[in-house]
Write a protein that holds these residues in place. Structure first.
Motif, mmCIF file in Angstrom:
data_model
loop_
_atom_site.group_PDB
_atom_site.id
_atom_site.type_symbol
_atom_site.label_atom_id
_atom_site.label_comp_id
_atom_site.label_asym_id
_atom_site.label_seq_id
_atom_site.Cartn_x
_atom_site.Cartn_y
_atom_site.Cartn_z
ATOM 1 N N MET A 6 0.808 -1.223 0.000
ATOM 2 C CA MET A 6 0.000 0.000 0.000
ATOM 3 C C MET A 6 0.841 1.272 0.000
ATOM 4 N N ILE A 7 2.143 1.173 0.094
ATOM 5 C CA ILE A 7 2.976 2.368 0.106
ATOM 6 C C ILE A 7 2.809 3.105 -1.216
ATOM 7 N N GLY A 8 2.471 4.386 -1.145
ATOM 8 C CA GLY A 8 2.288 5.206 -2.332
ATOM 9 C C GLY A 8 0.951 5.000 -3.013
ATOM 10 N N ARG A 9 0.063 4.244 -2.393
ATOM 11 C CA ARG A 9 -1.247 3.976 -2.970
ATOM 12 C C ARG A 9 -2.321 4.435 -2.004
ATOM 13 N N ALA A 10 -3.524 4.635 -2.527
ATOM 14 C CA ALA A 10 -4.623 5.094 -1.672
ATOM 15 C C ALA A 10 -5.916 4.401 -2.058
ATOM 16 N N LEU A 11 -6.764 4.227 -1.062
ATOM 17 C CA LEU A 11 -8.120 3.753 -1.278
ATOM 18 C C LEU A 11 -8.963 4.962 -1.629
ATOM 19 N N GLY A 12 -9.714 4.882 -2.705
ATOM 20 C CA GLY A 12 -10.626 5.951 -3.082
ATOM 21 C C GLY A 12 -11.995 5.680 -2.489
ATOM 22 N N VAL A 13 -12.593 6.685 -1.874
ATOM 23 C CA VAL A 13 -13.893 6.525 -1.224
ATOM 24 C C VAL A 13 -14.870 7.558 -1.781
ATOM 25 N N LEU A 14 -15.978 7.070 -2.318
ATOM 26 C CA LEU A 14 -17.047 7.950 -2.776
ATOM 27 C C LEU A 14 -17.887 8.334 -1.570
ATOM 28 N N THR A 15 -18.191 9.622 -1.449
ATOM 29 C CA THR A 15 -19.004 10.075 -0.329
ATOM 30 C C THR A 15 -20.288 10.710 -0.855
ATOM 31 N N THR A 16 -21.273 10.777 0.026
ATOM 32 C CA THR A 16 -22.570 11.318 -0.356
ATOM 33 C C THR A 16 -22.675 12.783 0.021
ATOM 34 N N GLU A 17 -23.656 13.438 -0.569
ATOM 35 C CA GLU A 17 -23.977 14.806 -0.175
ATOM 36 C C GLU A 17 -24.493 14.744 1.257
ATOM 37 N N GLY A 18 -24.152 15.710 2.060
ATOM 38 C CA GLY A 18 -24.674 15.779 3.409
ATOM 39 C C GLY A 18 -23.861 15.017 4.439
ATOM 40 N N ASP A 19 -22.749 14.382 4.038
ATOM 41 C CA ASP A 19 -21.903 13.734 5.042
ATOM 42 C C ASP A 19 -21.443 14.792 6.039
ATOM 43 N N SER A 20 -21.444 14.419 7.296
ATOM 44 C CA SER A 20 -20.984 15.346 8.323
ATOM 45 C C SER A 20 -19.821 14.710 9.066
ATOM 46 N N VAL A 21 -19.788 14.839 10.364
ATOM 47 C CA VAL A 21 -18.725 14.244 11.167
ATOM 48 C C VAL A 21 -18.836 12.729 11.064
ATOM 49 N N LEU A 22 -17.767 12.100 10.656
ATOM 50 C CA LEU A 22 -17.764 10.655 10.456
ATOM 51 C C LEU A 22 -16.934 9.995 11.539
ATOM 52 N N PRO A 23 -17.531 9.087 12.299
ATOM 53 C CA PRO A 23 -16.787 8.443 13.385
ATOM 54 C C PRO A 23 -15.724 7.489 12.862
ATOM 55 N N ARG A 24 -14.724 7.251 13.698
ATOM 56 C CA ARG A 24 -13.703 6.256 13.359
ATOM 57 C C ARG A 24 -14.410 4.918 13.124
ATOM 58 N N GLY A 25 -14.011 4.236 12.088
ATOM 59 C CA GLY A 25 -14.671 2.994 11.703
ATOM 60 C C GLY A 25 -15.479 3.170 10.425
ATOM 61 N N TYR A 26 -15.900 4.389 10.145
ATOM 62 C CA TYR A 26 -16.605 4.690 8.912
ATOM 63 C C TYR A 26 -15.583 4.746 7.788
ATOM 64 N N VAL A 27 -15.909 4.176 6.649
ATOM 65 C CA VAL A 27 -14.930 4.034 5.572
ATOM 66 C C VAL A 27 -14.348 5.375 5.103
ATOM 67 N N ALA A 28 -15.086 6.454 5.193
ATOM 68 C CA ALA A 28 -14.583 7.749 4.721
ATOM 69 C C ALA A 28 -13.818 8.529 5.789
ATOM 70 N N ASN A 29 -13.650 7.958 6.971
ATOM 71 C CA ASN A 29 -12.859 8.614 8.008
ATOM 72 C C ASN A 29 -11.408 8.153 7.867
ATOM 73 N N PRO A 30 -10.476 9.069 7.614
ATOM 74 C CA PRO A 30 -9.078 8.683 7.400
ATOM 75 C C PRO A 30 -8.445 7.943 8.574
ATOM 76 N N GLU A 31 -9.003 8.088 9.785
ATOM 77 C CA GLU A 31 -8.444 7.392 10.944
ATOM 78 C C GLU A 31 -8.845 5.918 10.993
ATOM 79 N N THR A 32 -9.730 5.496 10.120
ATOM 80 C CA THR A 32 -10.213 4.115 10.114
ATOM 81 C C THR A 32 -9.136 3.140 9.667
ATOM 82 N N PHE A 33 -8.317 3.556 8.728
ATOM 83 C CA PHE A 33 -7.318 2.667 8.131
ATOM 84 C C PHE A 33 -5.909 3.122 8.467
ATOM 85 N N ASP A 34 -4.952 2.224 8.346
ATOM 86 C CA ASP A 34 -3.556 2.598 8.550
ATOM 87 C C ASP A 34 -2.852 2.823 7.216
#
Length: 77
Positions: A6-34
């Motif tokens: 995964m070095i130099g690579r990224a997961l792309g995440v599609l998000t919806t309109e109206g997304d707000s604060v996303l808790p850890r564990g949600y796929v679009a929260n950068p803290e979810t993954f290492d």
């Protein structure tokens, strides 16, 4: 720990309109993954339209996914 694959690579995440604060564990929260993620908001993709399987948003989904790939996403969620 980031795997060597995964070095130099990224997961792309599609998000919806109206997304707000996303808790850890949600796929679009950068803290979810290492490993890095990049996001793209899908224009017009509100949750009620997604749950209703509104096919009119498909073109916007494709456009947003293509933007993720151009930005370096190796997979799109």
């Amino acid at each position: 720990m980031i795997s060597n694959g995964m070095i130099g690579r990224a997961l792309g995440v599609l998000t919806t309109e109206g997304d707000s604060v996303l808790p850890r564990g949600y796929v679009a929260n950068p803290e979810t993954f290492d490993f890095p993620i990049i996001t793209e908001k899908v224009e017009g993709a509100y949750m009620d339209r997604l749950w209703a399987r509104d096919s009119s948003i498909e073109p916007a989904l494709i456009v947003a996914a293509e933007r993720l790939v151009k930005r370096g996403a190796v997979a799109v969620a």
